[in-house]
Design an enzyme around this catalytic site. Structure first.
Site, short mmCIF file in Angstrom:
data_model
loop_
_atom_site.label_atom_id
_atom_site.label_comp_id
_atom_site.label_asym_id
_atom_site.label_seq_id
_atom_site.Cartn_x
_atom_site.Cartn_y
_atom_site.Cartn_z
N ASP A 184 47.41 11.91 32.25
CA ASP A 184 46.21 12.73 32.45
C ASP A 184 45.01 12.00 31.86
O ASP A 184 45.17 11.16 30.97
CB ASP A 184 46.36 14.07 31.70
CG ASP A 184 47.32 15.01 32.39
OD1 ASP A 184 47.64 14.77 33.57
OD2 ASP A 184 47.75 15.98 31.74
N LYS A 232 44.19 14.57 35.60
CA LYS A 232 43.89 15.98 35.38
C LYS A 232 42.74 16.14 34.41
O LYS A 232 42.83 15.80 33.24
CB LYS A 232 45.13 16.64 34.79
CG LYS A 232 45.52 17.88 35.56
CD LYS A 232 46.39 18.70 34.69
CE LYS A 232 47.73 18.92 35.28
NZ LYS A 232 48.57 19.72 34.41
N MET A 244 38.75 24.77 27.21
CA MET A 244 38.35 24.96 28.62
C MET A 244 37.36 26.12 28.76
O MET A 244 37.42 26.88 29.73
CB MET A 244 39.60 25.25 29.50
CG MET A 244 40.60 24.12 29.50
SD MET A 244 42.05 24.49 30.49
CE MET A 244 42.97 25.57 29.41
N1 SAH Z 1 47.10 20.25 25.71
C1 SAH Z 1 45.73 20.00 25.30
C2 SAH Z 1 44.76 20.98 25.89
C3 SAH Z 1 44.71 20.99 27.40
S1 SAH Z 1 43.45 22.02 28.01
C4 SAH Z 1 45.67 19.99 23.77
O1 SAH Z 1 46.63 20.38 23.08
O2 SAH Z 1 44.66 19.51 23.25
C5 SAH Z 1 42.10 20.88 28.14
C6 SAH Z 1 41.01 21.27 27.16
O3 SAH Z 1 41.29 20.74 25.87
C7 SAH Z 1 39.63 20.74 27.48
O4 SAH Z 1 38.97 21.51 28.45
C8 SAH Z 1 38.95 20.85 26.14
O5 SAH Z 1 38.62 22.19 25.85
C9 SAH Z 1 40.07 20.45 25.21
N2 SAH Z 1 40.06 19.01 24.86
C10 SAH Z 1 41.11 18.17 24.93
N3 SAH Z 1 40.78 16.95 24.43
C11 SAH Z 1 39.49 17.04 24.04
C12 SAH Z 1 38.57 16.14 23.44
N4 SAH Z 1 38.92 14.88 23.13
N5 SAH Z 1 37.32 16.58 23.15
C13 SAH Z 1 36.95 17.84 23.43
N6 SAH Z 1 37.77 18.74 24.01
C14 SAH Z 1 39.02 18.36 24.30
#
Ligand code: SAH
Length: 258
Positions: A36, A58, A169
Site C-alpha cells: 500500500d 491503496k 481517515m
Molecule cells: N492501518 C493503518 C490505518 C489505515 S487507515 C494504521 O494502523 O495506521 C489510513 C489512515 O491512517 C489515513 O487516512 C490517515 O488517517 C492515517 N495515516 C496512516 N499513516 C499516516 C501518516 N504517516 N500520516 C498521517 N496519517 C496517517
C-alpha cells in the site's frame, strides 16, 4: 507444486526505521510483495531483494486495485508456491482490512501469519509531540474511523468519554464530526490537532479547537493522509498552543533518533 504462504505485515506509519525486525525479516524472504502507499515502500527493492513488487496503491478514498482483486492476487501467488508479503500501512488490523485478507487466505487453504505494526493512531500524534494519554489529563483513548459519517449514538458516546479521540481517515468528514461532538456537549474550546503526513519530510501540524478547526483547516488547505486528535492532551504539544490556530512546520525536533 507445494503451496506458498502469506504474511500480512504492518509497515508502520511510513518510515523504514519504524518497521519491526519481524517485518524486515519477512521482506527479506519474500518472493512477492503487495504494498500500500501508506506503507514504507521507497526502498523495497533493497529490503525485499528477491521479490516481485506490486503496487496495489491503496490511499484513502482511492483504491485503484479493488480489495477483492488484492485478495485474489495474494492467494494466486501463494498457490504458485510463493512467499507473499502483504505490506500494509500502520497495523494490519487497525482499519486495514487485515481481517478480510486473513479470511480470504484461510478460505483458500493458504497458511497466513500476521506481523503487527506501529499504528499511525498512536505514532503520528507522537511525531507531533502529543502524548495520547497523560496522567491526570486523559486515561482513555478511542480510535475512530472517519471514513463514513458517525452516527448520533457514536457522537454522543464519544462526547461523553472525556478522554482522547483519535480519528483516522477523517479529513473530509471533519465538519460532521466536530459539529456532532459540540452538539452532544463537548466544549467548543476543546483543543484539537490535525497532523498531516506524519514522519514525512513535509509533516505539518495544525493546532486549533473543536469549534474553529474546520475554518482553520480550510485556510491551511489540510489534506489526507492526516491523523486528527481531539482532547486536552493536544495542549501538551506546545505550551503556546492555546488560543489562535497555529501551524507548526515540523522539524525533526520531536523525533529523537534523527
Ligand atoms: N492501518 C493503518 C490505518 C489505515 S487507515 C494504521 O494502523 O495506521 C489510513 C489512515 O491512517 C489515513 O487516512 C490517515 O488517517 C492515517 N495515516 C496512516 N499513516 C499516516 C501518516 N504517516 N500520516 C498521517 N496519517 C496517517
Amino acid at each position: 507444486m507445494s503451496l506458498g504462504r502469506v504474511i500480512l505485515v504492518g509497515g508502520g506509519p511510513g518510515r523504514e526505521d519504524l518497521l519491526t525486525l519481524a517485518a524486515v525479516s519477512a521482506l527479506k524472504s519474500a518472493d512477492v510483495v503487495l504494498f500500500d502507499r501508506l506503507a514504507p515502500h521507497k526502498h523495497l527493492a533493497e529490503m525485499a531483494p528477491q521479490a516481485v513488487l506490486i503496487d496495489v496503491g491503496k490511499t484513502p478514498g482511492h483504491h485503484p486495485i479493488p480489495q477483492i482483486e488484492i485478495e485474489r492476487l495474494m492467494v494466486a501467488h501463494a498457490k504458485q508456491g510463493s512467499c507473499v508479503v502483504r505490506l500494509k500501512g500502520g497495523d494490519p488490523f487497525v482499519f486495514g482490512r487485515g481481517g478480510e485478507e486473513v479470511a480470504a487466505c484461510r478460505t483458500a487453504g493458504i497458511d497466513v501469519q500476521v506481523i503487527p505494526g506501529v499504528t499511525s493512531a498512536v505514532a503520528v500524534p507522537s511525531a507531533a509531540g502529543i502524548p495520547i494519554t497523560q496522567r491526570d489529563v486523559s486515561r482513555i483513548f478511542t480510535v475512530v474511523s472517519g471514513h463514513a459519517p458517525l452516527s448520533e449514538n457514536e457522537l454522543r458516546g464519544l462526547a461523553g468519554l472525556a478522554g482522547t479521540i483519535v480519528v483516522l481517515m477523517g479529513v473530509s468528514n471533519m465538519p460532521q464530526i466536530t459539529q456532532g461532538l459540540v452538539r452532544h456537549g463537548m466544549p467548543a474550546n476543546t483543543p484539537m490537532a490535525v497532523i498531516e503526513r506524519g514522519y514525512a519530510n513535509d509533516q505539518r501540524t495544525l493546532i486549533s479547537t473543536l469549534g474553529s478547526i474546520v475554518y482553520d483547516a480550510a485556510n491551511a488547505a489540510v489534506t489526507s493522509p492526516a491523523v486528527i486528535v481531539i482532547g486536552e492532551v493536544v495542549a501538551l504539544a506546545n505550551s503556546e498552543g492555546a488560543g489562535a490556530a497555529q501551524l507548526i512546520r515540523e522539524s525533526a525536533s520531536h523525533i529523537p533518533w534523527e
